[in-house]
Design an enzyme around this catalytic site. Structure first.
Site, PDB file in Angstrom:
ATOM      1  CB  CYS A  12       1.405  -4.200   5.729  1.00 39.19           C
ATOM      2  SG  CYS A  12       0.093  -4.904   5.936  1.00 39.19           S
ATOM      3  CG  HIS A  45      -0.228  -0.141   2.456  1.00 35.98           C
ATOM      4  ND1 HIS A  45      -0.086   0.792   3.217  1.00 35.98           N
ATOM      5  CD2 HIS A  45      -0.117  -1.145   3.270  1.00 35.98           C
ATOM      6  CE1 HIS A  45       0.573   0.861   4.433  1.00 35.98           C
ATOM      7  NE2 HIS A  45       0.658  -0.502   4.268  1.00 35.98           N
TER       8      HIS A  45
END
Length: 355
Positions: free
Chosen positions: A281, A262
């Protein structure tokens, strides 16, 4: 005539040489550390290897044919030869006997090259002609088409306590202006203490409080002091927007770790050399550029960004994504070695070099 003693010695030498030949062939094909195929496959390969070697008498060529075809493996092998060719004769003799010293620079580089050659021997994936490659210790992402890198980006990965996993998956869609559904561990260990200290934290950071049915609760009606890590019957969700921890773009790919790639609202962190900073992440500096690559229709991404609305876009040509841990690679015509941020080299070094 050959005596029974000489005959027995010849048979023993033959058995030892055969065993050594098969061990080398299997080590080159599968690596020395990872789990091998089942014994029936090993036995059939052993028979094929012996028959091939005996019929062609090309031992070296056969053994080399067992090595990985991956370009990085071949480049590391070439680099290893170059290092060995440039060390002094006494060092070369020591290195070729399988001994290395951490205190000697060339020895350390050879260790790193051999550790990562071992990783490539254990690599079973055929990557194809188009994919996203992420190397955790390099803090680097690249989009590969054939032999070209068509996009490269700095990334942020998980810290050593919450490491980014290695995995294979496929990016099939893009989420613009996504919610961030806060993992429970982060919610109760990091956010709950901040909220208990000052409930305006929720408003300032655009968090919703959701009950078990997904309904939004009014934070002012909750007795925050009575909640703790063992009792917190809610979940937290950060609303979409430029202040969202996920930034404005999330790339969706299926995996069992709840990890995704992301954007981020903390762009300044990409200036750091060491970027093992996340909860697992992967944050990407050039998220917008990757979105434009995956959805190449002119203006499609720019239009959605301007609208500032939650949108999910399917990727017309889904792209494989491979997340790997490689501490030494050949890039930009040179050998590059990276810090072993998760300490995973140690076990391989111990296995390869311990008596």
């Amino acid at each position: 005539p050959e005596s029974s003693t000489d005959q027995g010695l010849r048979y023993r030498k033959e058995a030892l040489l055969t065993d050594a030949f098969l061990a080398i062939a299997l080590d080159l094909k599968y690596g020395r550390i990872n789990t091998r195929p089942d014994p029936e496959i090993i036995d059939s390969l052993a028979q094929e290897a012996l028959e091939n070697a005996l019929s062609t008498k090309q031992i070296r060529e056969f053994l080399e044919s067992q090595e990985p075809r991956h370009a990085q493996y071949q480049l590391l092998k070439y680099s290893l030869g170059e290092i060995l060719n440039n060390v002094n004769s006494s060092d070369r003799k020591i290195l070729l006997s399988g001994i290395t010293y951490n205190s000697v620079a060339d020895h350390k580089r050879i260790q790193l090259v051999e550790v990562n050659m071992e990783r490539w021997r254990s690599e079973l994936t055929e990557f194809g002609d188009r994919y996203i490659w992420i190397n955790i210790p390099a803090y680097h992402l690249r989009v590969v088409e054939g032999t070209r890198n068509v996009l490269e980006s700095r990334i942020i990965v998980g810290n050593p306590d919450t490491p980014t996993p290695t995995l294979n998956s496929i990016v099939e869609s893009i989420s613009l202006y996504p919610y961030w559904r806060v993992p429970r561990k982060i919610a109760i260990e990091e956010l709950l203490p901040a909220i208990q200290q000052d409930t305006s934290y929720l408003r300032r950071h655009n968090f919703d409080v959701l009950d078990k049915n997904g309904a939004i609760r009014n934070p002012a009606t909750l007795e925050w002091k009575k909640f703790n890590k063992d009792y917190f019957p809610f979940s937290l969700r950060q609303r979409e927007g430029i202040g969202n921890s996920l930034g404005i773009i999330k790339f969706v790919f299926d995996n069992p770790y709840a990890v995704f790639l992301h954007d981020t609202n903390a762009k300044g962190l990409f200036r750091r050399d060491v970027r093992a900073l996340s909860h697992g992440c992967i944050r990407m500096e050039k998220a917008v550029e990757l979105a434009r690559y995956l959805v190449p229709e002119p203006g499609a991404i720019a239009k959605r960004i301007e609208q500032r609305k939650q949108t999910t876009l399917g990727v017309r040509r889904p792209i494989p994504i491979y997340i790997r841990y490689v501490t030494c690679e050949f890039m930009d015509d040179e050998l590059k070695c990276y810090d072993d941020v998760y300490g995973l080299d140690h076990a391989i070094i111990k296995w390869l070099y311990s008596p």
